[in-house]
Scaffold this motif. Structure first.
Motif, PDB file in Angstrom:
ATOM      1  N   PHE A 209      29.696  32.284   4.424  1.00 23.16           N
ATOM      2  CA  PHE A 209      30.894  32.721   3.371  1.00 23.16           C
ATOM      3  C   PHE A 209      31.506  33.301   3.610  1.00 23.16           C
ATOM      4  CE2 PHE A 209      26.556  30.299   2.767  1.00 23.16           C
ATOM      5  CZ  PHE A 209      27.189  29.136   1.861  1.00 23.16           C
ATOM      6  N   SER A 248      24.034  27.374   0.446  1.00 20.76           N
ATOM      7  CA  SER A 248      24.339  26.319  -0.480  1.00 20.76           C
ATOM      8  C   SER A 248      24.440  28.581  -1.578  1.00 20.76           C
ATOM      9  CB  SER A 248      24.390  25.894  -1.849  1.00 20.76           C
ATOM     10  OG  SER A 248      22.499  25.769  -2.082  1.00 20.76           O
ATOM     11  N   PHE A 256      28.837  27.239  -4.241  1.00 22.05           N
ATOM     12  CA  PHE A 256      29.850  27.075  -2.420  1.00 22.05           C
ATOM     13  C   PHE A 256      28.552  26.345  -1.191  1.00 22.05           C
ATOM     14  CE2 PHE A 256      31.510  31.187  -4.820  1.00 22.05           C
ATOM     15  CZ  PHE A 256      33.090  30.410  -4.672  1.00 22.05           C
ATOM     16  N   THR A 257      28.581  25.366  -0.893  1.00 22.09           N
ATOM     17  CA  THR A 257      28.259  24.937  -0.274  1.00 22.09           C
ATOM     18  C   THR A 257      28.719  24.532   0.994  1.00 22.09           C
ATOM     19  OG1 THR A 257      27.090  23.414  -1.890  1.00 22.09           O
ATOM     20  CG2 THR A 257      26.721  22.552   0.211  1.00 22.09           C
ATOM     21  N   ALA A 258      28.146  24.894   2.474  1.00 15.14           N
ATOM     22  CA  ALA A 258      28.237  24.818   3.889  1.00 15.14           C
ATOM     23  C   ALA A 258      27.844  23.781   4.608  1.00 15.14           C
ATOM     24  CB  ALA A 258      28.256  26.069   4.234  1.00 15.14           C
ATOM     25  N   TYR A 259      28.698  23.160   5.506  1.00 17.13           N
ATOM     26  CA  TYR A 259      27.076  22.383   6.519  1.00 17.13           C
ATOM     27  C   TYR A 259      27.921  22.370   8.204  1.00 17.13           C
ATOM     28  CZ  TYR A 259      26.438  19.609   2.318  1.00 17.13           C
ATOM     29  OH  TYR A 259      25.821  18.989   1.271  1.00 17.13           O
ATOM     30  N   TYR A 270      31.531  25.452   9.701  1.00 19.20           N
ATOM     31  CA  TYR A 270      31.154  25.333   8.628  1.00 19.20           C
ATOM     32  C   TYR A 270      31.666  24.074   8.035  1.00 19.20           C
ATOM     33  CZ  TYR A 270      27.184  27.123  10.473  1.00 19.20           C
ATOM     34  OH  TYR A 270      25.700  27.146  11.393  1.00 19.20           O
ATOM     35  N   TYR A 271      31.851  23.821   7.501  1.00 19.50           N
ATOM     36  CA  TYR A 271      32.780  22.608   6.109  1.00 19.50           C
ATOM     37  C   TYR A 271      32.009  22.476   4.693  1.00 19.50           C
ATOM     38  CZ  TYR A 271      35.705  21.552  10.772  1.00 19.50           C
ATOM     39  OH  TYR A 271      36.003  21.931  11.624  1.00 19.50           O
ATOM     40  N   ASN A 272      32.943  22.743   3.992  1.00 19.34           N
ATOM     41  CA  ASN A 272      32.376  22.374   2.500  1.00 19.34           C
ATOM     42  C   ASN A 272      32.252  20.788   2.812  1.00 19.34           C
ATOM     43  OD1 ASN A 272      34.561  21.398   1.677  1.00 19.34           O
ATOM     44  ND2 ASN A 272      35.263  22.817   0.134  1.00 19.34           N
ATOM     45  N   ASP A 274      33.711  18.245   1.134  1.00 22.71           N
ATOM     46  CA  ASP A 274      35.548  17.663   1.412  1.00 22.71           C
ATOM     47  C   ASP A 274      35.704  17.767   2.801  1.00 22.71           C
ATOM     48  OD1 ASP A 274      34.873  17.368  -1.529  1.00 22.71           O
ATOM     49  OD2 ASP A 274      35.907  18.686  -1.806  1.00 22.71           O
ATOM     50  N   MET A 278      34.901  26.394   6.138  1.00 18.79           N
ATOM     51  CA  MET A 278      34.884  27.832   5.277  1.00 18.79           C
ATOM     52  C   MET A 278      35.165  29.455   5.996  1.00 18.79           C
ATOM     53  SD  MET A 278      32.435  26.471   3.477  1.00 18.79           S
ATOM     54  CE  MET A 278      31.921  28.480   2.614  1.00 18.79           C
ATOM     55  N   SER A 433      22.479  17.392   2.771  1.00 14.73           N
ATOM     56  CA  SER A 433      23.092  16.797   2.089  1.00 14.73           C
ATOM     57  C   SER A 433      21.769  16.990   0.977  1.00 14.73           C
ATOM     58  CB  SER A 433      24.274  16.298   1.774  1.00 14.73           C
ATOM     59  OG  SER A 433      24.604  15.947   0.464  1.00 14.73           O
TER      60      SER A 433
END
Length: 457
Positions: A209, A248, A256-259, A270-272, A274, A278, A433
């Motif tokens: 983050f 998150s 803010f969320t990251a995967y 890592y991406y949000n 959408d 990140m 998610s």
């Protein structure tokens, strides 16, 4: 006496057992026996037909009765027993010293390291590791076992031809999914500890983050954190942490969320939700978990000179020696010392951006050196015109000083996954998610049912 005979036989078996690298022998010969298989095979053969040499050299070497045939567990005990002499690698050790402590010489070192397959890997040793030695009945070195890590063991065995072969065993840890939630009361670090996260995982979370949250200034009491991550187990016990799968961070009402996602070419990032990376062009702050002593202020009263001077940056107060990171990828255009700035490093990022890092205790980057985002370029200090240990950080765009705290809104957009990748991405992150949504809602029962696992924390 039967035990003595058995022990002697096993020693011969271990000394003569042929072994080798499966890769090396795949085309020319069948896969060799493992150390344990070689011992079991020779033990079985000897029980039926004892060695004539052994009978002639000692009066007690007679054929044992059928009842004396060793059980499998006995063979395992012998293989792992006193024949292997363990030596722990000490600080300052080299192979010559270790072999000498075990009763062998530099000739043995040369045979294992330079004449056996993958032998040079034995030269890469670290304090605390274990190297075991197997001595043949004639006193010669029969085998060396190197425990590189709990997951990897390499054994070098002398074959019938007198040469060493290599056997590598790599274990795969069991991957278990875990999750945890927490609330900020003072800092991310303290919240992470309360959540049961290791220091490594807390720093990893901050790195994920780091492009959207300044963990020095932004966190507020009541902010929430949710993390889904892996834990690796060996023999039923936790070995170490695995990857963060999803996380998150809700900061002042904004979530803010990251995967974690591996794209079609094998790159992991890592991406949000959408599909926006990140990883931004610049970190929000070049240090972690410290406090701000002075914010951006063009009319700041200088603490030493007592005059009103522009303060074209942000001061991060931190203990001497705290790592300072490169805010983004770039090239070091200046690195040196001056009376007002102390030890400093200036980094050029593309054509438009420059970041400056002043009052460093130590410089760890040289002029002309290329650096990547989050590389350590120095440590916090109080050199030059400084009243105490802190990092003075400046950000320039097109030669003009900008507020490091707000400039990110004008910076280039982060990488976004191509449209062709989005279906795979959305499918891949769906389970994570759902898990984050369950954590955020406090519905741990739904989380456990979705994953099929027992509750964690």
């Amino acid at each position: 006496m039967a035990v003595a005979v058995l022990t002697g036989i096993v020693a011969i078996a271990a000394g003569l057992a042929p072994g080798g690298s499966v890769e090396a022998n795949r085309e020319t010969s069948p896969a060799p026996d493992s150390t344990e298989q070689a011992v079991e095979r020779i033990l079985a053969t000897t029980a039926e037909s004892p060695s004539p040499d052994r009978e002639s050299s000692t009066a007690t070497a007679v054929e044992p009765p059928p009842a004396a045939e060793p059980a499998p567990e006995m063979v395992a005990d012998v293989v792992a027993g006193p024949e292997w002499k363990d030596e722990t690698v000490r600080s300052g050790d080299n192979l010559s010293l270790i072999f000498k402590r075990a009763g062998f010489d530099n000739g043995d070192v040369h045979e294992v390291v330079y004449e056996s397959p993958e032998g040079k890997g034995l030269a890469r040793i670290y304090p605390g590791q274990t190297i075991s030695f197997l001595e043949a009945p004639n006193g010669k070195l029969a085998g060396v076992k190197y425990v590189a890590s709990p997951l990897e063991t390499v054994t070098y065995l002398r074959g019938e031809d007198g040469k060493f072969s290599t056997e590598r065993i790599v274990r795969e840890p069991e991957v278990r999914e875990s999750w945890t939630s927490g609330e900020i009361t003072s800092s991310l670090y303290m919240a992470g500890q309360d959540m049961g996260l290791s220091q490594v995982k807390i720093l990893e979370l901050a790195n994920i983050f780091g492009g959207v949250i300044d963990f020095v200034l932004d966190p507020r009491k009541g902010d929430t954190i949710h993390v889904v991550y892996e834990e690796l187990y060996l023999d039923g016990e936790k070995y170490r942490d695995g990857d963060i799968i999803a996380a998150s961070f809700t900061n002042q009402g904004e979530t803010f969320t990251a995967y974690r996602y591996e794209d079609s070419v094998g790159d992991v990032s890592y991406y949000n939700a959408d599909g926006v990376s990140m990883r931004k062009a610049f970190l929000m702050a070049p240090v972690d978990f410290t406090r701000i002593s002075s914010n951006f202020n063009m009319k700041r009263l200088h603490p030493i000179y007592k005059t009103t001077r522009p303060h074209r940056g942000t001061d991060y107060a931190a203990p001497t020696g705290t790592p300072v990171y490169a805010a983004g990828d770039g090239r070091v255009i200046k690195a040196g010392y001056s009376r007002p700035n102390g030890n400093y490093v200036f980094i050029q990022h593309g054509d438009r951006y420059v970041t400056k890092y002043l009052h460093l205790h130590k410089r760890m980057a040289k002029q002309g050196q290329r650096v990547a985002q989050s590389d350590v370029i120095g440590t916090v200090g109080s050199t030059g015109a400084a009243t105490g240990p802190h990092l003075h950080y400046e950000f320039l765009m097109d030669g003009v000083h900008r507020n490091p705290r707000t400039i990110h809104k004008q910076l280039p957009k982060a990488k976004t996954l191509p449209k062709s990748e989005m279906p795979s991405f959305l499918e891949a992150i769906t389970p994570a998610s759902q898990q984050l949504a369950a954590l955020q809602s406090g519905n741990h029962l739904a989380l456990n049912q979705a994953s099929g696992e027992a509750p964690q924390r």
